[in-house]
Design a protein around this motif. Structure first.
Motif, mmCIF file in Angstrom:
data_model
loop_
_atom_site.group_PDB
_atom_site.id
_atom_site.type_symbol
_atom_site.label_atom_id
_atom_site.label_comp_id
_atom_site.label_asym_id
_atom_site.label_seq_id
_atom_site.Cartn_x
_atom_site.Cartn_y
_atom_site.Cartn_z
ATOM 1 N N GLN A 484 18.331 10.914 -29.939
ATOM 2 C CA GLN A 484 17.595 11.442 -31.261
ATOM 3 C C GLN A 484 16.200 11.846 -31.049
ATOM 4 O O GLN A 484 15.356 11.049 -30.262
ATOM 5 C CB GLN A 484 17.699 10.192 -32.353
ATOM 6 N N PRO A 485 15.589 12.547 -32.044
ATOM 7 C CA PRO A 485 14.014 12.895 -31.793
ATOM 8 C C PRO A 485 13.140 11.669 -32.363
ATOM 9 O O PRO A 485 12.280 11.922 -33.215
ATOM 10 C CB PRO A 485 13.894 14.143 -32.651
ATOM 11 N N ILE A 486 13.150 10.473 -31.879
ATOM 12 C CA ILE A 486 12.647 9.240 -32.283
ATOM 13 C C ILE A 486 11.742 8.667 -31.031
ATOM 14 O O ILE A 486 11.965 8.864 -30.061
ATOM 15 C CB ILE A 486 13.648 8.224 -33.018
ATOM 16 N N SER A 487 11.012 7.562 -31.530
ATOM 17 C CA SER A 487 10.230 6.888 -30.760
ATOM 18 C C SER A 487 10.994 5.322 -30.622
ATOM 19 O O SER A 487 11.404 4.791 -31.526
ATOM 20 C CB SER A 487 8.879 6.403 -30.966
ATOM 21 N N LEU A 488 11.322 4.831 -29.461
ATOM 22 C CA LEU A 488 11.969 3.488 -29.202
ATOM 23 C C LEU A 488 10.807 2.738 -28.954
ATOM 24 O O LEU A 488 10.301 2.758 -27.624
ATOM 25 C CB LEU A 488 12.979 3.609 -28.272
ATOM 26 N N VAL A 489 10.403 1.643 -29.838
ATOM 27 C CA VAL A 489 9.347 0.582 -29.470
ATOM 28 C C VAL A 489 10.205 -0.695 -28.984
ATOM 29 O O VAL A 489 10.889 -1.072 -29.598
ATOM 30 C CB VAL A 489 8.636 0.333 -30.915
ATOM 31 N N MET A 490 9.735 -0.939 -27.650
ATOM 32 C CA MET A 490 10.396 -2.157 -26.975
ATOM 33 C C MET A 490 9.225 -3.310 -26.687
ATOM 34 O O MET A 490 8.157 -3.084 -26.396
ATOM 35 C CB MET A 490 10.839 -1.757 -25.581
ATOM 36 N N VAL A 491 9.703 -4.569 -27.239
ATOM 37 C CA VAL A 491 9.005 -5.648 -27.141
ATOM 38 C C VAL A 491 9.595 -6.754 -26.549
ATOM 39 O O VAL A 491 10.625 -7.247 -26.716
ATOM 40 C CB VAL A 491 8.481 -6.071 -28.523
ATOM 41 N N VAL A 535 9.567 6.517 -25.435
ATOM 42 C CA VAL A 535 9.350 5.009 -25.333
ATOM 43 C C VAL A 535 8.106 4.426 -25.492
ATOM 44 O O VAL A 535 7.040 5.011 -24.948
ATOM 45 C CB VAL A 535 10.054 4.762 -23.934
ATOM 46 N N ILE A 536 7.807 3.682 -26.196
ATOM 47 C CA ILE A 536 6.619 2.864 -26.310
ATOM 48 C C ILE A 536 6.961 1.352 -26.026
ATOM 49 O O ILE A 536 7.551 0.612 -26.848
ATOM 50 C CB ILE A 536 6.000 2.940 -27.977
ATOM 51 N N VAL A 537 6.336 0.978 -25.145
ATOM 52 C CA VAL A 537 6.309 -0.553 -24.762
ATOM 53 C C VAL A 537 5.231 -1.229 -25.063
ATOM 54 O O VAL A 537 3.968 -0.799 -25.021
ATOM 55 C CB VAL A 537 6.698 -0.559 -23.298
ATOM 56 N N ILE A 538 5.457 -2.238 -25.752
ATOM 57 C CA ILE A 538 4.281 -3.212 -26.259
ATOM 58 C C ILE A 538 3.957 -4.466 -25.455
ATOM 59 O O ILE A 538 5.162 -5.210 -25.293
ATOM 60 C CB ILE A 538 4.272 -3.562 -27.908
ATOM 61 N N THR A 539 3.169 -4.831 -24.835
ATOM 62 C CA THR A 539 2.985 -5.837 -23.838
ATOM 63 C C THR A 539 1.700 -6.731 -24.233
ATOM 64 O O THR A 539 0.860 -6.120 -24.573
ATOM 65 C CB THR A 539 3.199 -5.508 -22.534
#
Length: 587
Positions: A484-491, A535-539
């Motif tokens: 899908q044309p979305i952003s996956l935010v991974m925490v 992909v957006i990774v938050i750390t």
């Protein structure tokens, strides 16, 4: 024989006299590849037959005629380069080895003038010969648009080609971004057997890769299954070599299951297949002695320049800038406080941004030139994630090297930098460094993402959430999001990142207008991915600085995103007053 003996002695010397670093396995490999070089390098030069015969026990009979001498010389040099020169870790060690080989030949020539034909006069000449012969092999390959043939890629391709064709296990060791995975992809796309695009490769078998992504969750059974699967695929097909690719094999050393203990038996008897292992650091001596080893030394300015010029479409007006850019990166890379926080991928990405802007200028009918504002954007985008003072030093270093004034170029705000990344379809995936997961809320509050075009995935550190079953379930969710044309935010999804290395590295494959990427867990599979998926990774900041591995960090465009980045001047004034009030209460 004397050259091989001195090679063994030299490798032991540079490893503090450790005898186990070389063995009779190296002599056996040298004999095997010498015959291969003698056959294929002569064929590359257009010589159909070189008069080499072999009996059933693979013994060789060679007549050293004037016609044969140039081919023999090339085969000797390539054999020494493949077996010994490539394993040396530093540039000065490689120079010392070439010097030792030249001195040995001069002694041999004094004792036996008939050895004159070998002509190993100087270390520099020997290096030039190695480069030339490697280029002769690699020049037959189609690299693809925007890929520069620098020293790292050339040597990686050469070593992989020889190892796979001779079914000799090889271990590639180097820092993130030194073209290890890229070389494997290029080789696989060129070696297609009878349907290869180049005549030279039609005489070689095709290569089929069985990839296994190593991780701290790897098990001995999973690695054995990868080898068994490759052997089953290889049954009855003599025109194809099946190769096991152990990606990021060093990560498996962190597994409590000790999965690499099974490698000893597998590497001793490959059973008709090939094996390529890729790592960011060395393994133990028992495993490395069973492989040919290629160490990639740190990059030098000259090689960075070649890379930049190869990636930029029009270098006429900006060639001088590219050298200054290479020098600035090399200086910043060498003195950064956290080693490899910024790596080669930051440099590649910087060059790509510049190349894209220059193409746009030419398309608009303007002369291609590197403006201060473009340099500011490039540096802020690719060298973020560190404290403000380090960022300012980095900006100053680049601008001074480029001969530009950094005071005249306005800084971009943090929201602008993040927005630019999310709007560019080919930008790297994004890592936001924050405190107490504040960036997750700020991402949506600021309007950078909205909930209709984003999914949030939370991980955890509970033992049951680190199991193979839990990882497999989350990877299935990711596969559905990827389409899908979305952003996956991974925490807090640390257990998933190793399986997504190809995705995070943007190693995409195009087929029939669709894009695919390898997702690795137990057995790697190509999965469809939408071109606008991100992909957006938050750390946490401290995790990025002290816990996360450089190979993971280097795959992202990194920025520090805190509440103060959304504050206006009035808000900052109020915050300062509150801070002073709090300090007065504590006095």
């Amino acid at each position: 024989t004397e050259l091989l003996c001195q090679s063994q002695v030299f490798v032991r010397e540079v490893n503090s006299g450790e005898r186990s670093v070389v063995s009779m396995r190296d002599i056996s490999r040298a004999a095997r590849v010498f015959k291969w070089f003698l056959t294929y390098y002569s064929k590359l030069r257009g010589v159909a037959s070189i008069g080499v015969s072999s009996d059933k026990d693979a013994a060789m009979r060679i007549a050293i005629t004037a016609e044969m001498q140039p081919h023999l010389r090339s085969a000797v040099i390539l054999t020494l380069g493949y077996c010994y020169h490539s394993r040396l870790t530093r540039v000065d060690q490689r120079w010392g080895y070439r010097h030792r080989i030249c001195d040995t030949w001069k002694k041999m020539r004094t004792e036996n003038p008939a050895m004159e034909w070998l002509k190993l006069d100087s270390a520099t000449e020997l290096e030039d010969m190695l480069i030339k012969t490697q280029n002769d092999f690699v020049s037959q390959m189609d690299l693809g648009e925007g890929i520069a043939l620098n020293e790292a890629l050339r040597e990686n391709l050469f070593m992989l080609l020889v190892s796979i064709m001779n079914q000799i296990p090889i271990l590639l060791i180097g820092k993130p971004g030194c073209s290890k995975s890229l070389a494997m992809n290029v080789l696989q796309s060129n070696l297609n057997g009878d349907v290869s695009s180049k005549e030279f490769f039609k005489s070689m078998p095709a290569v089929d890769v069985v990839a296994y992504q190593c991780s701290p969750l790897s098990t001995p059974e999973a690695i054995i299954n990868a080898f068994n699967s490759a052997r089953q695929s290889n049954i009855g097909n003599k025109r194809t070599i099946v190769c096991v690719l152990l990606d990021e094999v060093g990560l498996a050393e962190e597994s409590p299951h000790l999965p690499l203990k099974v490698l000893h038996r597998e590497l001793d008897d490959l059973g008709g297949i090939a094996c390529v292992s890729i790592s960011n650091w060395a393994l133990d001596a028992a495993k490395m002695s069973r492989c040919v080893t290629l160490y990639r030394p740190k990059p030098v300015v000259a090689d960075l320049c070649i890379t930049a010029e190869g990636m930029v479409a029009s270098t006429g007006n900006v060639k001088g800038y590219l050298r200054s850019l290479s020098e600035a990166f090399f200086e910043i890379y060498s003195v950064q406080r956290k080693a490899d926080f910024w790596g080669m991928r930051e440099f590649y990405s910087s060059v790509r941004v510049i190349n894209s802007e220059l193409k746009a200028q030419v398309a608009e009918g303007k002369p291609a030139s590197l403006e201060p504002q473009l340099l500011m954007k490039t540096v802020q985008r690719n060298f973020g994630g560190r404290p403000l003072q380090e960022m300012e030093n980095c900006i100053q270093g680049f601008f001074e090297r480029m001969g530009m004034s950094y005071d005249t170029a306005p800084r971009y705000s943090m929201t602008d930098l993040i927005r630019q990344n999310l709007e560019e379809p080919d930008a790297r995936h994004l890592m936001l460094l924050t405190k107490n997961n504040a960036a997750l809320r700020l991402l949506f509050e600021s309007g950078l993402r909205d909930h209709t075009k984003a999914e949030v995935m939370f991980g955890s550190t509970f033992p049951n959430d680190q199991s193979d079953v839990f990882v497999a379930m989350n990877l299935q969710r990711i596969k559905s999001f990827m389409q899908q044309p979305i952003s996956l935010v991974m925490v807090h999804c640390d257990s998933l990142y190793e399986s997504l290395y190809d995705l995070l590295n943007q190693h995409y494959m195009e087929y029939a207008g669709r894009r695919y990427v390898r997702i690795a867990h137990s057995k790697a599979k190509q999965c469809p991915i939408h071109k606008r998926f991100r992909v957006i990774v938050i750390t946490e900041i401290n995790d990025a600085y002290f816990r996360l591995a450089p190979p993971l960090l280097n795959r992202f465009e990194k920025q520090i995103f805190l509440r103060k980045d959304l504050m206006e001047r009035g808000d900052e004034t109020l915050l300062n007053k509150l801070g002073k009030f709090w300090d007065s209460l504590n006095e």
